[in-house]
Enzyme design. Structure first.
Site, PDB file in Angstrom:
ATOM      1  N   SER A 100       0.864  -1.181   0.000  1.00 21.77           N
ATOM      2  CA  SER A 100       0.000   0.000   0.000  1.00 21.77           C
ATOM      3  C   SER A 100       0.900   1.229   0.000  1.00 21.77           C
ATOM      4  O   SER A 100       0.963   1.995   0.950  1.00 21.77           O
ATOM      5  CB  SER A 100      -0.930  -0.007   1.214  1.00 21.77           C
ATOM      6  OG  SER A 100      -0.205   0.128   2.418  1.00 21.77           O
ATOM      7  N   HIS A 152      -3.197  -6.116   2.525  1.00 22.12           N
ATOM      8  CA  HIS A 152      -2.302  -7.139   3.061  1.00 22.12           C
ATOM      9  C   HIS A 152      -2.967  -8.488   3.296  1.00 22.12           C
ATOM     10  O   HIS A 152      -2.358  -9.399   3.843  1.00 22.12           O
ATOM     11  CB  HIS A 152      -1.677  -6.664   4.383  1.00 22.12           C
ATOM     12  CG  HIS A 152      -0.793  -5.468   4.217  1.00 22.12           C
ATOM     13  ND1 HIS A 152      -0.316  -4.723   5.264  1.00 22.12           N
ATOM     14  CD2 HIS A 152      -0.298  -4.884   3.090  1.00 22.12           C
ATOM     15  CE1 HIS A 152       0.432  -3.738   4.796  1.00 22.12           C
ATOM     16  NE2 HIS A 152       0.458  -3.808   3.495  1.00 22.12           N
ATOM     17  N   GLU A 180      -4.505  -2.547   9.404  1.00 19.40           N
ATOM     18  CA  GLU A 180      -3.758  -3.103  10.542  1.00 19.40           C
ATOM     19  C   GLU A 180      -4.457  -2.814  11.869  1.00 19.40           C
ATOM     20  O   GLU A 180      -4.943  -1.708  12.092  1.00 19.40           O
ATOM     21  CB  GLU A 180      -2.337  -2.496  10.570  1.00 19.40           C
ATOM     22  CG  GLU A 180      -1.617  -2.717   9.251  1.00 19.40           C
ATOM     23  CD  GLU A 180      -0.287  -1.974   9.120  1.00 19.40           C
ATOM     24  OE1 GLU A 180       0.268  -1.547  10.147  1.00 19.40           O
ATOM     25  OE2 GLU A 180       0.179  -1.838   7.972  1.00 19.40           O
ATOM     26  N   GLU A 236       1.778  -9.519   7.059  1.00 13.93           N
ATOM     27  CA  GLU A 236       2.605  -9.089   8.187  1.00 13.93           C
ATOM     28  C   GLU A 236       2.472 -10.018   9.384  1.00 13.93           C
ATOM     29  O   GLU A 236       2.827  -9.664  10.508  1.00 13.93           O
ATOM     30  CB  GLU A 236       2.276  -7.640   8.557  1.00 13.93           C
ATOM     31  CG  GLU A 236       2.571  -6.696   7.383  1.00 13.93           C
ATOM     32  CD  GLU A 236       2.466  -5.221   7.722  1.00 13.93           C
ATOM     33  OE1 GLU A 236       1.921  -4.885   8.797  1.00 13.93           O
ATOM     34  OE2 GLU A 236       2.932  -4.407   6.908  1.00 13.93           O
ATOM     35  N   ASP A 242      -3.935   1.011  11.800  1.00 11.55           N
ATOM     36  CA  ASP A 242      -3.486   1.670  10.574  1.00 11.55           C
ATOM     37  C   ASP A 242      -4.604   1.480   9.566  1.00 11.55           C
ATOM     38  O   ASP A 242      -4.835   0.374   9.075  1.00 11.55           O
ATOM     39  CB  ASP A 242      -2.174   1.078  10.038  1.00 11.55           C
ATOM     40  CG  ASP A 242      -1.732   1.773   8.741  1.00 11.55           C
ATOM     41  OD1 ASP A 242      -2.419   2.735   8.326  1.00 11.55           O
ATOM     42  OD2 ASP A 242      -0.725   1.352   8.150  1.00 11.55           O
ATOM     43  N   GLU A 277      -3.205   5.474  12.368  1.00  6.93           N
ATOM     44  CA  GLU A 277      -2.334   5.864  11.248  1.00  6.93           C
ATOM     45  C   GLU A 277      -3.159   5.997   9.973  1.00  6.93           C
ATOM     46  O   GLU A 277      -4.097   5.219   9.749  1.00  6.93           O
ATOM     47  CB  GLU A 277      -1.272   4.768  11.098  1.00  6.93           C
ATOM     48  CG  GLU A 277      -0.296   4.954   9.957  1.00  6.93           C
ATOM     49  CD  GLU A 277       0.684   3.774   9.920  1.00  6.93           C
ATOM     50  OE1 GLU A 277       1.011   3.211  10.985  1.00  6.93           O
ATOM     51  OE2 GLU A 277       1.093   3.407   8.803  1.00  6.93           O
ATOM     52  N   ASP A 312       1.532   8.319   7.414  1.00  6.90           N
ATOM     53  CA  ASP A 312       2.403   7.381   6.693  1.00  6.90           C
ATOM     54  C   ASP A 312       2.413   7.786   5.215  1.00  6.90           C
ATOM     55  O   ASP A 312       3.316   8.515   4.782  1.00  6.90           O
ATOM     56  CB  ASP A 312       1.885   5.948   6.901  1.00  6.90           C
ATOM     57  CG  ASP A 312       2.551   4.912   6.016  1.00  6.90           C
ATOM     58  OD1 ASP A 312       3.594   5.205   5.411  1.00  6.90           O
ATOM     59  OD2 ASP A 312       2.028   3.778   5.910  1.00  6.90           O
ATOM     60  N   LYS A 355       9.684   5.117   7.468  1.00  3.77           N
ATOM     61  CA  LYS A 355      10.034   3.964   6.631  1.00  3.77           C
ATOM     62  C   LYS A 355      11.237   4.370   5.788  1.00  3.77           C
ATOM     63  O   LYS A 355      11.121   5.265   4.941  1.00  3.77           O
ATOM     64  CB  LYS A 355       8.869   3.609   5.708  1.00  3.77           C
ATOM     65  CG  LYS A 355       7.650   3.012   6.425  1.00  3.77           C
ATOM     66  CD  LYS A 355       6.478   2.928   5.460  1.00  3.77           C
ATOM     67  CE  LYS A 355       5.363   2.042   5.981  1.00  3.77           C
ATOM     68  NZ  LYS A 355       4.134   2.188   5.159  1.00  3.77           N
ATOM     69  N   HIS A 385       8.529  -1.207   9.565  1.00  2.00           N
ATOM     70  CA  HIS A 385       8.874  -2.141   8.501  1.00  2.00           C
ATOM     71  C   HIS A 385       8.005  -1.834   7.278  1.00  2.00           C
ATOM     72  O   HIS A 385       7.220  -0.896   7.291  1.00  2.00           O
ATOM     73  CB  HIS A 385       8.607  -3.577   8.981  1.00  2.00           C
ATOM     74  CG  HIS A 385       7.138  -3.830   9.245  1.00  2.00           C
ATOM     75  ND1 HIS A 385       6.573  -5.083   9.271  1.00  2.00           N
ATOM     76  CD2 HIS A 385       6.107  -2.963   9.487  1.00  2.00           C
ATOM     77  CE1 HIS A 385       5.290  -4.979   9.509  1.00  2.00           C
ATOM     78  NE2 HIS A 385       4.979  -3.724   9.647  1.00  2.00           N
ATOM     79  N   LYS A 408       6.743  -0.457  14.761  1.00  2.00           N
ATOM     80  CA  LYS A 408       5.792  -1.493  14.308  1.00  2.00           C
ATOM     81  C   LYS A 408       6.523  -2.349  13.286  1.00  2.00           C
ATOM     82  O   LYS A 408       7.108  -1.851  12.321  1.00  2.00           O
ATOM     83  CB  LYS A 408       4.510  -0.887  13.741  1.00  2.00           C
ATOM     84  CG  LYS A 408       4.633  -0.133  12.437  1.00  2.00           C
ATOM     85  CD  LYS A 408       3.257   0.008  11.783  1.00  2.00           C
ATOM     86  CE  LYS A 408       3.343   0.562  10.376  1.00  2.00           C
ATOM     87  NZ  LYS A 408       2.082   0.566   9.657  1.00  2.00           N
TER      88      LYS A 408
HETATM   89  P1  PGA Z   1       3.073  -1.219   3.172  1.00  2.00           P
HETATM   90  O1  PGA Z   1       2.182  -1.195   4.475  1.00  2.00           O
HETATM   91  O2  PGA Z   1       4.449  -1.602   3.565  1.00  2.00           O
HETATM   92  O3  PGA Z   1       2.377  -2.217   2.303  1.00  2.00           O
HETATM   93  O4  PGA Z   1       3.024   0.183   2.603  1.00  2.00           O
HETATM   94  C1  PGA Z   1       2.628  -0.711   5.708  1.00  2.00           C
HETATM   95  C2  PGA Z   1       1.853   0.493   6.144  1.00  2.00           C
HETATM   96  O5  PGA Z   1       0.937   0.976   5.444  1.00  2.00           O
HETATM   97  O6  PGA Z   1       2.143   1.027   7.202  1.00  2.00           O
HETATM   98 ZN    ZN Z   2       0.544   2.673   7.010  1.00  2.00          ZN
END
Ligand code: PGA
Ligand code: ZN
Length: 424
Positions: free
Chosen positions: A40, A153, A162, A203, A240, A281, A308, A333, A361, A384
């Site tokens: 995503s 996911h 999430e 995940e 999230d 998030e 994010d 990230k 991650h 996370k």
């Molecule tokens: P992604 O998801 O690594 O698929 O972007 C993680 C997130 O959205 O926090």
């Molecule tokens: Zn996110």
């Protein structure tokens, strides 16, 4: 001094190719780093270069990025002192020459940037967290365990991506890991006895076909209680939403219905009033700045609102959010921005501006554990990295155990203090 840089194509946790970089120093030190990959992904992230050659890995190969490391990025930093991280990252950015690292690929650049840091740490005979963070790096982060997976996911009907357990009441990081893991196992039993599938998402969280997002939170609370903990006191929860994924032309489609921003803001306010939620998030989409402002004004004093896809670890986008009074926390990230130095810049801007930072991650991961060290290096207080299951997730949680042991009496677990807005 950096003597040679090598790269190769390896696989990530989803069976997709990714870049691994190896840096050799003139003192004989060799260290490597592997690059994660999102599903995503935010539209404003640095560019992940893939081959597009359909005859290999459905076009997802990374041989071009590997070649960019071997032919261009590596040679550009050969002979430079490995501890000169900022100079090296600057050279990498200039060698690429584009705004979003699209020519050589952010995946190529990040691999080099992280491998250089690891080699420099090893050469200085320091653990990575100590090398990067100096003598004050001592805060063990609260792990946010993503135990129910939805959205992009998982192949279920849950819109939100999430659902987290946050063991904020533990005394130590090691204890928080045990608490979260115990609840994870109880949750499996609860889902099973309610007739839900307990297969896993990307995940490591369960991916049941729950009828609503709210039901996911209900399951978390029941599992926390059944495992013998007090929701909110011992273990809080979080989300999230990854709202960009279900936003189109000003409309959010949740649970089969079309929601306006105002309805969604009221919905989140209601969730925060009824569940011990410490963090939400990407509650809204990456370009819905007006909606984000409304949301922040409505509940930003009570709950951590993490950007994010909104901020993509980019100091410029974060500054925009700070200026507008939008969100109050930065998701970090490393591959969204592409170098270690720019990642550290984003974190220090967040800290200076009263925003918290959560290390993260990606849904596509490897055995690389750099983000665990980074979380302690900057005293972020939050990380996370998925469920407490699946080795690419657990590798980071296990590395934090080693760091906690290494720090000994100097280790402090962030606990509740990591979430200053949480009153529950
Ligand atoms: P992604 O998801 O690594 O698929 O972007 C993680 C997130 O959205 O926090
Ligand atoms: Zn996110």
């Amino acid at each position: 001094l950096i003597e040679a840089v090598n790269a190769r194509e390896i696989l990530d946790s989803r069976g997709n190719p990714t870049v691994e970089v190896e840096v050799l120093l003139d003192d004989g030190i060799v260290q490597r780093a592997a690059v994660p990959s999102g599903a995503s992904t935010g539209a404003f992230e640095a560019y992940e270069l893939r081959d597009g050659d359909k005859s290999r890995y459905s076009g997802k190969g990374v041989l071009k990025a590997v070649a960019a490391v071997v032919d261009e990025l590596g040679p550009a930093i050969e002979g430079v002192e490995a501890s000169e991280q900022r100079i090296i990252d600057e050279i990498l950015i200039e060698t690429d020459g584009t705004d979003n690292k699209s020519r050589t690929g952010a995946n190529a650049i990040l691999g080099v940037s992280l491998a250089v840091a690891k080699a420099a740490a090893d050469s200085a005979d320091l653990p990575l967290f100590r090398y990067l963070g100096g003598p004050n790096a001592h805060l063990l982060p609260v792990p946010l365990f993503n135990v129910i997976n939805g959205g992009e996911h998982a192949d279920n009907g849950i819109d939100f991506q999430e659902f987290f357990l946050a063991p904020i009441g533990a005394e130590t990081y090691g204890e928080s890991l045990r608490w979260g893991t115990e609840v994870y196992h109880v949750l499996k039993g609860e889902l099973k006895s309610a007739g839900y599938n307990t297969g896993l998402g990307d995940e490591g969280g369960f991916a049941p076909d729950l009828p609503s997002n709210r039901e996911g939170l209900d399951f978390l609370i029941r599992a926390i209680e059944k495992a013998g903990f007090t929701p909110g006191q011992d273990i809080a929860v979080g989300l999230d939403v990854a709202a960009t994924e279900f936003y189109k032309d000003g409309v959010y489609t949740v649970e089969g219905k079309e929601w306006s921003v105002d309805t969604l803001v009221d919905y989140f306010a209601d969730l925060v009033a009824n569940f011990p939620i410490v963090t939400i998030e990407d509650a809204l989409a990456e370009d819905d700045w007006d909606g984000w402002k409304k949301l922040t004004d409505a509940i930003g004093s009570k709950v951590q609102l993490v950007g994010d896809d909104l901020f993509v670890t980019n100091p410029k986008r974060l500054q925009q959010g700070i200026d507008l009074g939008v969100a109050n926390s930065l998701l970090v990230k490393v591959n969204q921005i592409g170098t270690l130095s720019e990642t550290l810049d984003a974190i220090s801007l967040a800290t200076r501006s009263g925003y918290t930072s959560m290390l993260s991650h990606r849904s596509g991961e490897t055995e690389d554990t750099t983000i665990a060290d980074l979380a302690v290096a900057v005293n972020a207080g939050q990380i996370k990295t998925g469920a407490p299951a699946r080795s690419e997730r657990v590798a980071k949680y296990n590395q934090l155990l080693r760091i906690e042991e290494d720090l000994g009496d100097a280790a402090v677990f962030a606990g509740r203090s990591a979430f200053p807005r949480f009153k529950g």
